[in-house]
Design a protein around this motif. Structure first.
Motif, PDB file in Angstrom:
ATOM      1  N   GLU A  75       0.815  -1.227   0.000  1.00 43.23           N
ATOM      2  CA  GLU A  75       0.000   0.000   0.000  1.00 43.23           C
ATOM      3  C   GLU A  75       0.850   1.279   0.000  1.00 43.23           C
ATOM      4  OE1 GLU A  75      -2.893   0.436   3.169  1.00 43.23           O
ATOM      5  OE2 GLU A  75      -3.506   2.383   2.412  1.00 43.23           O
ATOM      6  N   ASP A 147      -0.760  -5.119   3.071  1.00 44.84           N
ATOM      7  CA  ASP A 147      -1.368  -3.947   3.699  1.00 44.84           C
ATOM      8  C   ASP A 147      -0.778  -3.874   5.104  1.00 44.84           C
ATOM      9  OD1 ASP A 147      -2.935  -1.940   4.736  1.00 44.84           O
ATOM     10  OD2 ASP A 147      -4.769  -2.665   3.774  1.00 44.84           O
ATOM     11  N   ASP A 150      -4.177  -2.444   7.885  1.00 44.73           N
ATOM     12  CA  ASP A 150      -5.488  -2.356   7.249  1.00 44.73           C
ATOM     13  C   ASP A 150      -6.484  -1.960   8.326  1.00 44.73           C
ATOM     14  OD1 ASP A 150      -7.546  -2.644   5.358  1.00 44.73           O
ATOM     15  OD2 ASP A 150      -7.967  -4.658   6.100  1.00 44.73           O
ATOM     16  N   GLY A 151      -7.294  -0.944   8.001  1.00 45.78           N
ATOM     17  CA  GLY A 151      -8.222  -0.433   9.004  1.00 45.78           C
ATOM     18  C   GLY A 151      -7.563   0.650   9.843  1.00 45.78           C
ATOM     19  N   TRP A 296      -4.686  -5.518  -1.852  1.00 45.44           N
ATOM     20  CA  TRP A 296      -4.171  -5.822  -0.500  1.00 45.44           C
ATOM     21  C   TRP A 296      -5.267  -5.753   0.558  1.00 45.44           C
ATOM     22  CZ3 TRP A 296      -2.051  -1.632  -3.351  1.00 45.44           C
ATOM     23  CH2 TRP A 296      -2.568  -0.368  -3.038  1.00 45.44           C
ATOM     24  N   ASP A 297      -6.423  -5.176   0.198  1.00 47.03           N
ATOM     25  CA  ASP A 297      -7.528  -5.122   1.164  1.00 47.03           C
ATOM     26  C   ASP A 297      -8.363  -6.405   1.170  1.00 47.03           C
ATOM     27  OD1 ASP A 297      -7.248  -2.657   2.479  1.00 47.03           O
ATOM     28  OD2 ASP A 297      -8.039  -1.579   0.749  1.00 47.03           O
TER      29      ASP A 297
HETATM   30 MG   LIG Z   1      -6.465  -1.536   3.821  1.00 43.47          MG
END
Ligand SMILES: [Mg+2]
Ligand SMILES: Nc1ncnc2c1ncn2[C@@H]1O[C@H](COP(=O)(O)OS(=O)(=O)O)[C@@H](OP(=O)(O)O)[C@H]1O
Ligand SMILES: [Mg+2]
Ligand SMILES: [Mg+2]
Length: 362
Positions: A75, A147, A150-151, A296-297
């Motif tokens: 990312e 990632d 993530d989040g 990547w999500d």
């Molecule tokens: Mg993400």
């Protein structure tokens, strides 16, 4: 196959688990040192950025040492850190990444992976490692997708986030590893111990491991998505309203006869929760801004769900295409669930969509 041959992707799996675990130690420490002590209403973008960049530096450094030929679709990139104004941030990131890489070896880790007290890196090496995530992806060959956090919004709130790493071969996900430092080990005990790693290898199943010692003998739990009835079914969905159309989810739930309230959580922890049966459907419908989902999500989550016996598709039931580059292209949302409910969800989406269109023509 001869009995003494290692399982496919055995080395990749071990190294990916080690890399994700170390990245999780780093992000948890960034949160404790830098985020927790600041009020979350302040401009606290930088601690997150520090966490994202340094976690990507750590994972890419480990991958690069073990698999120097493999490109990485990550990312983040280091462009903002290479300019004069990025110096303060850069110094913090280098320090954090090195701290993480030189930490003592854990049982199951090997010094030949470039880990342990003798393996500090220079700033240039770490910036280059971050930029190894610049690969554009594509239909053929072997590549990783990462990632590092993530989040991000969940991370900032002290809620759910995940370090997500997947290996793709010819656009098919073969291995997924996700670290969830804040996820309870058991959903039945939400205030109990936290910190899990989820691992799935194509054809070898989906597993939950303890984050603090993933290589310990006998500690892994095999995951299988259970069957649900309309009474027990619940949706897993985003926290951020900008990321998924939650009003649409509500209508789909009504069509399916769902009575339980949805479980909202950030990040691919939703896929992890689905794989172990904490929720029955992960539904992520586009908000209509033309946002393109990133590989990547979803890559690590996708194989985890499939290996736990479930199905993942877009909102029309079409498979997700991980071969289009860094994004999933113009895919129409994401639907992941157990095999028994998946077709019903797709039919319910079709109905809710038709209602929406009829409504807009009034
Ligand atoms: Mg993400
Ligand atoms: N508009 C829009 N639509 C859909 N998705 C978007 C959008 N904007 C961002 N993102 C991506 O959402 C990733 C986080 O997804 P989550 O499911 O965790 O969202 S949420 O925080 O629970 O709302 C988040 O990942 P991270 O940046 O790694 O946190 C983004 O890649
Ligand atoms: Mg991220
Ligand atoms: Mg981000």
């Amino acid at each position: 196959m001869a009995a003494n041959l290692p399982a496919p992707y055995a080395a990749e799996t071990q190294i990916a688990i080690a890399a994700v675990r170390r990245a999780c130690v780093l992000t948890a420490s960034v949160f404790n040192k830098l985020v927790k002590q600041e009020t979350l209403t302040k401009d606290d973008k930088s601690p997150v950025t520090v966490g994202d960049f340094s976690a990507q530096a750590v994972v890419n450094t480990i991958l690069n040492r073990a698999f120097p030929e493999d490109p990485i679709v990550g990312e983040e990139d280091a462009a903002d850190l290479r300019v004069e104004s990025g110096k303060i941030l850069r110094d913090r990131i280098i320090e954090l990444a090195n701290e993480t890489l030189i930490a003592e070896l854990q049982p199951g880790e090997k010094e030949e992976w470039g880990l342990g007290p003798n393996h500090g890196r220079t700033a240039d090496q770490l910036l280059d490692a971050i930029d190894r995530g610049n690969y554009n992806g594509g239909r053929t060959g072997r590549m990783w997708t990462l990632d590092p956090i993530d989040g991000t919004k969940g991370f900032l709130r002290g809620e759910q986030y995940a370090v997500c790493l997947a290996l793709l071969v010819d656009a098919r996900v073969e291995l997924g590893v996700m670290g969830c430092p804040n996820l309870p080990v058991s959903a039945a005990d939400p205030s109990g111990p936290r910190g899990c790693i989820f691992v799935a290898v194509r054809g070898q199943g989906a597993f939950q491991l303890p984050l603090d010692n993933p290589f310990v003998e006998g500690a892994r739990t095999k995951l299988t998505i259970p069957t649900f009835t309309p009474e027990t079914l619940n949706f897993l969905e985003s926290v951020e309203k900008a990321h998924a159309k939650l009003s649409f989810n509500e209508r789909v739930g009504q069509v399916l006869g769902v009575t339980r309230a949805p479980t909202r959580m950030d990040s691919q922890a939703k896929y992890c929760s689905l794989a172990r049966g904490d929720g029955g459907v992960y539904l992520r419908m586009p908000v209509g801004t033309g946002y393109r989902e990133k590989i990547w999500d979803h890559a690590a989550g996708a194989i985890l769900v499939e290996e736990a016996g479930g199905i993942i598709s877009d909102g029309r039931g079409e498979p997700l295409d991980f071969g289009l580059g860094r994004t999933l292209g113009e895919n129409f949302g994401v639907v992941a669930s157990g095999k028994d409910v998946h077709a019903k969800v797709i039919a319910a989406i079709k109905q809710a969509k038709a209602e929406e269109e009829a409504q807009s023509q009034l």
